[in-house]
Design a protein around this motif. Structure first.
Motif, PDB file in Angstrom:
ATOM      1  N   GLU A 181       1.180  -5.374  -5.971  1.00 35.06           N
ATOM      2  CA  GLU A 181       1.345  -5.229  -7.422  1.00 35.06           C
ATOM      3  C   GLU A 181       2.761  -5.610  -7.857  1.00 35.06           C
ATOM      4  O   GLU A 181       2.935  -6.235  -8.904  1.00 35.06           O
ATOM      5  CB  GLU A 181       1.019  -3.802  -7.859  1.00 35.06           C
ATOM      6  N   LEU A 182       3.754  -5.255  -7.071  1.00 38.34           N
ATOM      7  CA  LEU A 182       5.126  -5.640  -7.399  1.00 38.34           C
ATOM      8  C   LEU A 182       5.263  -7.163  -7.449  1.00 38.34           C
ATOM      9  O   LEU A 182       5.893  -7.703  -8.357  1.00 38.34           O
ATOM     10  CB  LEU A 182       6.121  -5.043  -6.389  1.00 38.34           C
ATOM     11  N   ARG A 183       4.677  -7.845  -6.468  1.00 39.16           N
ATOM     12  CA  ARG A 183       4.736  -9.314  -6.453  1.00 39.16           C
ATOM     13  C   ARG A 183       4.060  -9.898  -7.683  1.00 39.16           C
ATOM     14  O   ARG A 183       4.575 -10.835  -8.310  1.00 39.16           O
ATOM     15  CB  ARG A 183       4.110  -9.859  -5.170  1.00 39.16           C
ATOM     16  N   GLN A 186       6.249  -9.205 -10.803  1.00 34.48           N
ATOM     17  CA  GLN A 186       7.504  -9.968 -10.800  1.00 34.48           C
ATOM     18  C   GLN A 186       7.262 -11.472 -10.919  1.00 34.48           C
ATOM     19  O   GLN A 186       8.168 -12.191 -11.320  1.00 34.48           O
ATOM     20  CB  GLN A 186       8.310  -9.630  -9.541  1.00 34.48           C
ATOM     21  N   SER A 187       6.078 -11.955 -10.562  1.00 36.35           N
ATOM     22  CA  SER A 187       5.798 -13.390 -10.661  1.00 36.35           C
ATOM     23  C   SER A 187       5.240 -13.762 -12.030  1.00 36.35           C
ATOM     24  O   SER A 187       5.114 -14.950 -12.347  1.00 36.35           O
ATOM     25  CB  SER A 187       4.840 -13.839  -9.559  1.00 36.35           C
ATOM     26  N   ALA A 188       4.894 -12.774 -12.830  1.00 36.09           N
ATOM     27  CA  ALA A 188       4.301 -13.050 -14.168  1.00 36.09           C
ATOM     28  C   ALA A 188       5.342 -13.508 -15.156  1.00 36.09           C
ATOM     29  O   ALA A 188       6.502 -13.321 -15.054  1.00 36.09           O
ATOM     30  CB  ALA A 188       3.602 -11.801 -14.676  1.00 36.09           C
TER      31      ALA A 188
END
Length: 188
Positions: A181-183, A186-188
């Motif tokens: 979920e962090l990835r 942060q990629s959005a």
């Protein structure tokens, strides 16, 4: 809400009279060893799972905006990997202060690759006022990204723990779900 458990832990008197005690670490105690120890070994405990359900009002958050840190929940059949430290009772003054926001010392059986020992673990149970409780991996990830306190970013705490578990070869589905979920966030 900040909950100071220092006095409660001192009154528990578990392992009084012992010169050495095994302590099991499953969160920051794995990667932030700021206390003396006699021996350090990878270990695990059974029937407990690590969860980011405890509030941190004093280290990775503030009283107004607590961070999320690890605690353990009872989980029959589960296995939680971590690091065990053989310590002397004098170390408890420091540890009780470090783990003061809702964590209580509990007795636990600690398993090593070549045996087992009875020892202690700090657990923040659901009855403590700083307990944030269950949330989705996405909500936990968002919370972690937004929190920081006197000890730094909540995200740093999480990353240090996830990295330490990887180095140890420990799989933790809860940690891995939060990392995904962090990835995504942060990629959005």
């Amino acid at each position: 809400m900040m909950v100071d458990t220092i006095a409660i832990n001192r009154d528990l008197n578990r392992f009084d009279g012992h010169g050495e005690i095994w302590l099991f670490g499953y969160g920051s105690l794995i990667w932030k060893c700021d206390f003396s120890f006699l021996e350090r070994r990878p270990a695990h405990i059974r029937n407990w799972s690590r969860r980011f359900w405890q509030g941190s009002h004093d280290h990775r958050g503030t009283p107004e905006a607590p961070g999320r840190v690890a605690t353990l929940i009872a989980d029959p059949g589960a296995r939680c990997g971590g690091m065990a430290y053989l310590i002397t009772p004098e170390v408890f003054d420091h540890l009780d202060h470090r783990e003061k926001n809702g964590y209580l010392r509990e007795s636990v059986d600690i398993e090593f690759e070549d045996g087992a020992a009875h020892g202690l673990v700090y657990i923040a149970n659901p009855a403590n006022a700083a307990y944030l409780g269950e949330a989705s991996a996405q909500d936990i990830a968002r919370h972690i990204l937004s929190a920081q306190g006197p000890s730094g970013l909540n995200l740093d705490y999480f990353r240090h723990l996830a990295d330490a578990l990887r180095v140890m070869g420990e799989k933790d589905p809860h940690i891995e779900a939060i990392e995904r979920e962090l990835r995504l966030i942060q990629s959005a």
